[in-house]
Design a protein around this motif. Structure first.
Motif, short mmCIF file in Angstrom:
data_model
loop_
_atom_site.label_atom_id
_atom_site.label_comp_id
_atom_site.label_asym_id
_atom_site.label_seq_id
_atom_site.Cartn_x
_atom_site.Cartn_y
_atom_site.Cartn_z
N GLU A 1 68.71 16.83 56.78
CA GLU A 1 67.77 17.00 57.90
C GLU A 1 67.95 18.36 58.55
N GLU A 2 69.19 18.80 58.69
CA GLU A 2 69.46 20.12 59.26
C GLU A 2 68.89 21.21 58.36
N ARG A 3 69.07 21.06 57.04
CA ARG A 3 68.53 22.06 56.11
C ARG A 3 67.00 22.08 56.15
N VAL A 4 66.40 20.88 56.15
CA VAL A 4 64.94 20.80 56.21
C VAL A 4 64.44 21.43 57.51
N SER A 5 65.13 21.13 58.59
CA SER A 5 64.74 21.71 59.87
C SER A 5 64.87 23.23 59.84
N ALA A 6 65.93 23.73 59.24
CA ALA A 6 66.12 25.18 59.14
C ALA A 6 65.01 25.81 58.28
N ILE A 7 64.69 25.14 57.17
CA ILE A 7 63.61 25.66 56.30
C ILE A 7 62.27 25.63 57.04
N GLU A 8 62.01 24.54 57.77
CA GLU A 8 60.76 24.44 58.56
C GLU A 8 60.69 25.56 59.59
N ASP A 9 61.84 25.82 60.23
CA ASP A 9 61.87 26.92 61.21
C ASP A 9 61.55 28.25 60.54
N GLN A 10 62.12 28.46 59.35
CA GLN A 10 61.86 29.70 58.61
C GLN A 10 60.39 29.80 58.22
N MET A 11 59.81 28.66 57.78
CA MET A 11 58.39 28.67 57.40
C MET A 11 57.50 28.96 58.61
N ASN A 12 57.82 28.35 59.72
CA ASN A 12 57.04 28.60 60.94
C ASN A 12 57.16 30.06 61.36
N GLU A 13 58.34 30.60 61.23
CA GLU A 13 58.55 32.01 61.57
C GLU A 13 57.73 32.90 60.63
N MET A 14 57.70 32.56 59.37
CA MET A 14 56.93 33.35 58.40
C MET A 14 55.43 33.25 58.69
N LYS A 15 54.97 32.07 59.07
CA LYS A 15 53.55 31.90 59.41
C LYS A 15 53.19 32.74 60.63
N ARG A 16 54.05 32.77 61.62
CA ARG A 16 53.79 33.58 62.81
C ARG A 16 53.73 35.06 62.44
N GLU A 17 54.64 35.46 61.60
CA GLU A 17 54.66 36.87 61.18
C GLU A 17 53.37 37.24 60.44
N GLU A 18 52.90 36.32 59.60
CA GLU A 18 51.65 36.57 58.86
C GLU A 18 50.47 36.65 59.81
N LYS A 19 50.44 35.79 60.82
CA LYS A 19 49.35 35.81 61.79
C LYS A 19 49.38 37.11 62.58
N THR A 20 50.54 37.53 62.94
CA THR A 20 50.62 38.77 63.70
C THR A 20 50.23 39.97 62.83
N LYS A 21 50.49 39.91 61.55
CA LYS A 21 50.12 40.98 60.65
C LYS A 21 48.61 41.02 60.44
N GLU A 22 48.02 39.85 60.40
CA GLU A 22 46.58 39.76 60.19
C GLU A 22 45.82 40.30 61.41
N LYS A 23 46.34 40.20 62.51
CA LYS A 23 45.61 40.64 63.70
C LYS A 23 45.72 42.08 63.88
#
Length: 137
Positions: free
Chosen positions: A115-137
């Motif tokens: 669960e900790e690993r999944v949570s860490a991976i989810e956090d990384q994915m969310n961070e990557m999505k935010r970075e992509e959104k900021t790049k697109e704008k």
């Protein structure tokens, strides 16, 4: 009166109760094995021909009681053996329960780690999505 005099007087009483030697049906070995001292001891113990049937009945009663007690002891021994078997089975079950509990604890710990690993991976994915959104704008 001394002991020997009392015994001699008592012996004549015992002899009075016994039939003459020719009428008695016993082997010579039995005649030799029963001495006057044996009869004296029996008389001192409270034996007399008059209470023979009482003693015989008491002996039968005690024999029956002994057999009943032996049966009870056998039943109790069987119950003890059965109880020992049950205790051994319970000990085995307790051991198995501990092993299962330990395995469950191990699985629970592994699950927590996943669960900790999944949570860490989810956090990384969310961070990557935010970075992509900021790049697109």
């Amino acid at each position: 009166m001394g002991k020997k005099q009392g015994r001699k007087a008592g012996n004549s009483k015992i002899r009075a109760h016994l039939p003459p030697a020719k009428e008695r049906s016993s082997s010579p070995a039995t005649d030799q094995s029963w001495t006057e001292n044996d009869f004296d001891e029996m008389r001192e113990e409270g034996f007399s021909p008059s209470n023979f049937s009482e003693l015989k009945e008491e002996l039968r009663t005690q024999c029956k009681e002994t057999k009943n007690l032996e049966k009870k002891v056998e039943e109790l021994m069987a119950r003890v053996i059965n109880a020992e078997k049950v205790l051994n089975e319970m000990k085995e079950m307790k051991t198995m329960t501990r092993e299962i509990r330990d395995k469950c604890t191990s699985f629970s710990n592994r699950l927590d780690q996943l669960e900790e690993r999944v949570s860490a991976i989810e956090d990384q994915m969310n961070e990557m999505k935010r970075e992509e959104k900021t790049k697109e704008k």
